[in-house]
Design an enzyme around this catalytic site. Structure first.
Site, short mmCIF file in Angstrom:
data_model
loop_
_atom_site.label_atom_id
_atom_site.label_comp_id
_atom_site.label_asym_id
_atom_site.label_seq_id
_atom_site.Cartn_x
_atom_site.Cartn_y
_atom_site.Cartn_z
N ALA A 36 5.22 73.21 68.35
CA ALA A 36 6.39 72.84 67.54
C ALA A 36 7.58 73.64 68.04
O ALA A 36 7.43 74.70 68.65
CB ALA A 36 6.10 73.15 66.07
N GLY B 232 1.14 72.72 68.10
CA GLY B 232 1.36 71.28 67.96
C GLY B 232 1.07 70.53 69.24
O GLY B 232 0.74 69.34 69.21
N GLU C 87 -2.42 69.83 69.13
CA GLU C 87 -2.63 68.88 68.04
C GLU C 87 -2.29 67.46 68.45
O GLU C 87 -2.95 66.50 68.05
CB GLU C 87 -1.86 69.32 66.80
N GLU D 84 -0.66 79.60 66.15
CA GLU D 84 0.16 79.64 64.93
C GLU D 84 -0.03 80.94 64.14
O GLU D 84 0.91 81.43 63.54
CB GLU D 84 -0.16 78.45 64.03
#
Ligand code: T1G
Length: 697
Positions: free
Chosen positions: A62, A101, A104, A124
């Site tokens: 992210a 992310g 992900e 994270e």
């Protein structure tokens, strides 16, 4: 501009993410992926979608610069669910890093191929968060709870071969990520491979969640997100995928609001900003290929070890043959540790200890080195003698560095004919392990010599911090103050053991007294003796520990200090002699000991740290508050999830910190003199982070 390019190769659509430098999942990228999926599904004849990243990474995660701001749709979990729900076959082709992310997105694909050199991970927790786009729900389904928790709670980078073995990726193949991705997609289509949505895989097996939670919380030493991740993974077993995604989202958003997330993001960006100094803009470092080291004790051997591991030729000078041989042994011992940990091969070990490293007793061996760093006895006359010899034998332009931890670098520089070439490079022991390097800039140090110090630090994998010249530079100067605050609390009634425990609960790996035992009580004893002649009459200087040192007890190295250490046993037990010595001093001073709460201990300890740090920044010894934060995090075990002492103070509110200091000053006006910078910032309603932002302009 969507940052996602659409192209088509026969019946395969390719979505290429183009968001340099590391393809962070910005709003534009998220929008581009959504649009790209729509376009592929509307594009007649398309049977599969390949997702690749342009540049040096698949996706780094992210976009961290968006954190703390109002999240904007499409949110990443929705993008991942959109990808996975496609009726087309979706393949991710990964290279470089696929983190957070980024992994992900790959887990939302139906198949994953990766370059052999690539790494995946869910870091994270290093940002005070948990995966927030489905990894806590998908990864356990893909590889089981145990392996998923290992990846999520450690945040470690997993190399492609291990990721293949774990089942995170399906294939590893060398080549251009798009080309190998297309070929893999083609083979899947040809064999009629079905969509393989991870969310549709069966829920994984349960584990003892409470035991896992408790163990993770303990290991996190007060950090909350790794333990929260256990609860999120638990939802992947106990709830449907949809419910589990909601649980993950709620936990993620709750963590986003925590001080720990703010502290860790601050640490992430500060770790990168600390080397970006305006004074170094456009300044070229001097060429560095060979390094001289003077002194082969623990520090010198550690520095030489770090240098050969980083690929430098190293010439180490010792006074006598036997000391030179001992130094070589020490370095070989350090390097054999690297072999044992799989960091280097035995062949590399042989090359480093024979070709890269030269140990000599003759200063003439230094005639062609590019930089020399001395790590000899901490005595000004000894240092000046060494620098006199270096001045005579080293080539013009050679950088002359001192590893002193407190001596006046200006005085050392002025003892040579080339003060512009002189700089402080303060390593922390063990020098081949500790990340922090204080680059101490003297008044006459040339800008390119400063740049060379930072270049050396980067090559050695250090976090380098610029420091000005004062007693103790940044870290040791601040340490001396907060250690004194702890000593004052001992005299007033808090035991060293309560203080250690309170600060370990706050997040330090070790409390100050256990650290003192580890470093050696003789160091502090020598410092107190050195400072005694210039001590202010109003200074409160505890002497109980000097009594112990006079008996030859220096902590772990002698088996007795604040704690008693038994051979072969980790840690120590409180030393009854300390309690007696404290009581004797309290009696002599007429002190009636009082109780302290853990909260007060932490508050006083941190207030002393912040106050001295504010003086260090105010005097320009540290250029910015973030420099102090990185010094304490990388060199003094300060808990990273607070971001550093200055970030901690901002999070408490500087007004509250100043008010505490003013209250303590009523007991001891000399020790608790408020830092002018702190008073100024409170008066102006500004924070330490405001100063960091101003410096970045
Ligand atoms: N977002 C924004 N900028 C980033 C970034 C990111 N994720 N990662 C790196 N950068 C910037 C960095 O600030 C620097 O900028 C430049 O890229 C080069 O970075 C929902 C919520 C990828 C291994 O934690 O670990 O996904 O200083 O100097 O040494 O579950 O950057 O040049 O202006 O570090 O080669 C998870 C963090 C996010 C990865 C590259 N991802 N980044 O290292 O270069 S949370 C991460 C790194 C998440 C989801 C959750 C490293 C790197 P500038 P660099 P590098």
């Amino acid at each position: 501009m969507s940052n996602v390019a659409y192209s088509r190769h026969d019946d395969i659509a390719v979505l290429t993410i183009q968001n340099p430098p590391v393809n962070a999942l910005s709003l534009a990228v998220r929008q581009g992926l959504m649009a790209g999926m729509d376009q592929a599904e509307a594009d007649s004849g398309v049977r599969a979608v390949l997702i690749v990243g342009e540049g040096r990474a698949f996706i780094a995660g992210a976009d961290i610069t968006e954190f703390g701001k109002t999240p904007q749709a499409p949110w990443l979990p929705d993008v991942c669910n959109r990808i996975e729900a496609s009726p087309l076959l979706v393949v991710g082709s990964m290279h470089g890093v696929s983190l957070g992310g980024g992994l992900e997105v790959a887990l939302a694909a139906h198949y994953r191929i990766a370059q052999p050199s690539s790494r995946v991970g869910l870091p994270e927790v290093h940002l005070g968060l948990i995966p927030g786009a489905g990894a806590t729900q998908r990864l356990p389904r893909l590889i089981g709870v145990e392996k998923a928790l290992d990846a999520i709670t450690t945040g470690r980078h997993i190399k492609a071969p291990e990721a293949l073995e774990m089942g995170i990726i399906d294939k590893v193949e060398e080549g251009d990520p798009e080309a190998v991705g297309l070929a893999y997609t083609r083979s899947l289509l040809d064999e009629g491979a079905s969509r393989r949505a991870v969310s549709e895989m069966p829920s994984p097996q349960a584990i003892d969640w409470h035991a896992a939670y408790d163990a993770t919380l303990k290991k996190g030493r007060g950090q909350i997100s790794p333990a929260q991740a256990v609860r999120a993974v638990q939802a992947s077993v106990e709830q449907s995928f949809e419910e589990g995604m909601k649980t993950e989202r709620q936990m993620f958003m709750d963590l986003m609001k925590t001080d720990q997330r703010e502290g860790m993001i601050h640490a992430f960006f500060s770790e990168r900003a600390v080397g970006n100094l305006p004074e170094l803009k456009g300044v070229e470092p001097r060429a560095l290929q060979s390094i001289g080291v003077i002194g082969g004790g623990t520090m010198g051997a550690g520095i030489a070890t770090a240098a050969v591991l980083a690929g430098f030729e190293v010439v180490l000078i010792e006074m006598k043959d036997e000391a030179a041989a001992a130094a070589h042994e020490r370095i070989a011992g350090n390097l054999s540790g690297a072999v044992k940990r799989g960091k280097i091969t035995q062949q590399k070990f042989d090359a480093l200890t024979t070709v890269a490293l030269t140990v000599s007793t003759n200063y003439d061996s230094l005639a062609s080195v590019d930089l020399v760093v001395e790590a000899v006895f901490e005595d000004m006359d000894v240092k000046k003698d060494v620098f006199g010899k270096l001045d005579a034998v080293c080539k013009p332009g050679c950088v002359l560095a001192t590893n002193t931890s407190y001596l006046d670098v200006n005085e050392i520089a002025d003892s040579t004919s080339r003060p512009a070439d002189v700089i402080g490079l303060h390593f922390f022991s063990p020098a081949h392990v500790m990340k922090l390097l204080e680059v101490v800039v003297a008044d006459k140090t040339a800008a390119d010599v400063v740049a060379t110090g930072f270049a050396l630090g980067k090559a050695l994998g250090k976090t380098s911090v610029r420091a000005g010249v004062c007693d103790g530079f940044i870290g040791n100067r601040i340490l001396a103050t907060y250690r004194t605050a702890a000593d004052h609390m001992v005299l007033d009634g808090a035991t060293p053991y309560q203080i250690d425990a309170a600060l370990e609960k706050f997040g330090f790996a070790m409390g100050p007294f256990a650290v003192a035992d580890l470093a050696g009580l003789d160091i502090g004893w020598m410092t107190r003796k050195r400072k005694a002649p210039t001590r202010h009459a109003d200074e409160r200087v505890p002497t109980y520990i000097d009594r112990l040192c006079e008996q030859g007890h220096f902590g772990q190295k002698t088996g007795q200090g604040y704690y008693i250490y038994e051979k072969g046993k980790r840690g120590g037990v409180p030393n009854p002699a300390i309690t007696r010595l404290i009581e004797e001093e309290q009696t002599a001073l007429g002190i009636t000991p009082r109780a302290f709460t853990d909260a007060e201990i932490v508050r006083r300890y941190m207030s002393a740290m912040v106050n001295e740090a504010a003086k260090v920044v105010g005097e320009g010894i540290a250029k910015r508050p973030l420099d102090v934060d990185m010094t304490l995090v990388f060199g003094y075990g300060f808990p990273r999830y607070w971001g550093g002492p200055m970030k901690w103070a901002d999070l408490q509110g500087l007004g509250a910190v100043l008010s505490d200091i003013e209250t303590y000053a009523q007991e001891d006006a000399w020790f608790w003199q408020p830092a002018p910078l702190l008073t100024k910032l409170v008066a102006e309603g500004r924070t330490f982070d405001d100063l960091n932002k101003e410096a970045a302009k």
